[in-house]
Scaffold this active site. Sequence first.
Site, PDB file in Angstrom:
ATOM      1  N   ASP A   4       0.770  -1.250   0.000  1.00 31.57           N
ATOM      2  CA  ASP A   4       0.000   0.000   0.000  1.00 31.57           C
ATOM      3  C   ASP A   4       0.801   1.301   0.000  1.00 31.57           C
ATOM      4  O   ASP A   4       0.482   2.230  -0.705  1.00 31.57           O
ATOM      5  CB  ASP A   4      -0.919   0.042   1.228  1.00 31.57           C
ATOM      6  N   GLU A  59       1.178  -8.481  11.829  1.00 27.13           N
ATOM      7  CA  GLU A  59       0.972  -8.195  10.402  1.00 27.13           C
ATOM      8  C   GLU A  59       2.321  -8.041   9.693  1.00 27.13           C
ATOM      9  O   GLU A  59       2.508  -8.528   8.586  1.00 27.13           O
ATOM     10  CB  GLU A  59       0.136  -6.914  10.296  1.00 27.13           C
TER      11      GLU A  59
HETATM   12  C1  DGY Z   1      -5.790  -0.637   4.458  1.00 32.37           C
HETATM   13  O1  DGY Z   1      -6.830  -0.207   4.903  1.00 32.37           O
HETATM   14  O2  DGY Z   1      -4.669  -0.227   4.805  1.00 32.37           O
HETATM   15  C2  DGY Z   1      -5.852  -1.740   3.501  1.00 32.37           C
HETATM   16  O3  DGY Z   1      -4.647  -2.377   3.366  1.00 32.37           O
HETATM   17  C3  DGY Z   1      -6.354  -1.294   2.167  1.00 32.37           C
HETATM   18  O4  DGY Z   1      -6.481  -2.403   1.391  1.00 32.37           O
END
Ligand code: DGY
Length: 434
Positions: free
Chosen positions: A168, A400
Amino acid sequence: MNLLEKKAIEVLNKNWKGSFSIPCENLYPFQWFWDSGLIAIGFAHFDMSKAEKEIETLLDAQWENGFIPHIIFHTETDSYFPGADFHLSKLHPQASKKYKTTGMTQPPVTGFVLQEIYRISKDKKATLQFIEGVIDKVYFNHEYFYANRDPKDEGLVYIYHNWESGTDNSPIWDDIWETMNPPEYTFERRDTTHVDASERPTKREYDHYLHIIEIAKKHNYNDKKIAEFSPFLIQDPLFNAMLIKSNESLIELYQLLGNNEDKIRTLKHWQNKSIKSFNDKLFDSDVGVYTHYDLRNERVLSYISSSSFSPLFAGIPNKDRAAGIIKVMMDKFGKDDQYLCASFDPSNERFNPKKYWRGPVWVNLNWMLCKGLYRYEKNDLANRMKNDTVEIVEKNGFYEYFDSRREIHEEGKAGYGGNNFSWSAALLIDLMNS
Ligand code: DGY
């Protein structure tokens, strides 16, 4: 079964919501495309019916044009931003009528996930029957990509949003943000109420993320218009490697099923074209690895990230090129003071080992790289990738993402982002059993 595996199973069972899994409590309360696929691999080891249901639910949200959305909003909750009312998938005439979703997608893992489930299965006949019932939907999804995401007919598909990449807030996207000047939106972030803000993207980054969605919404998520107007239009090596790996899996599964010659022929055609273009266009001889191509501004984004090595998983480089890539990985990411494999080049000034995709180690990328290394018979390195992954989870828990610096792990506080994170658990089970 050892204790770690028992805990991993507990994490998965806890995040199971009856017909799909959430990535983790609070931070991600819905079903995410690539999470869902990777989670199914974990379930396949101990509860095949959940693995199958996970995939069935994901595919149930497929749009009428073959597109599979990145989030499926199964429930109403205001604990996540931006939610269904922001994304407004119904703007697209072929969007799912059954589920509210986003209008963007994520790395196409489903093809190779089906093959992994088959590999793990102890009842091959039953699993093949399940695959027979869903495989055409995955094929249709690939058809969507090649028909709508490849405007120059190169065999390489684009992504139009950083959230489609899965990585991201990669520092690579900073180069795209420099070409944009979005408004300062007013909104209430929810992620930073669940997780330390220093581990998440900034407010200004979110302005860019939202702005691209606003542009796509203005054009009712029409692919042609998005290709024309999105400031973010990238040929991403990770995304394309996932598609190529999934093509390969679909070919092998259709061969097992029999009677699908036309589809096999088309898949092979896509596959040959994609692999050739991938090697011709995305291999960056300046840095000796695969990098991202910015289709909007017609330029190479010459940064080394864990995505640069993901083509190993899909068998894209020849033996010599693979050896060169692996050497870069070990020189830059594999030093003695680092766990494999940081998500971004530790020698680059944009590297940040705590912040999401700007440096931390991710279990899903490690899993792919581990399989890629075995594929090229680099068994010692593959074993190190596997052992590093198991060790960071053992020391910190099912986080995560993890700090890549070994010294930070001494106190067991090097896990970041969401805790009890599903794919970290799922892929750990797979790594420990293969
Ligand atoms: C987030 O909300 O950070 C998600 O990874 C978007 O997919």
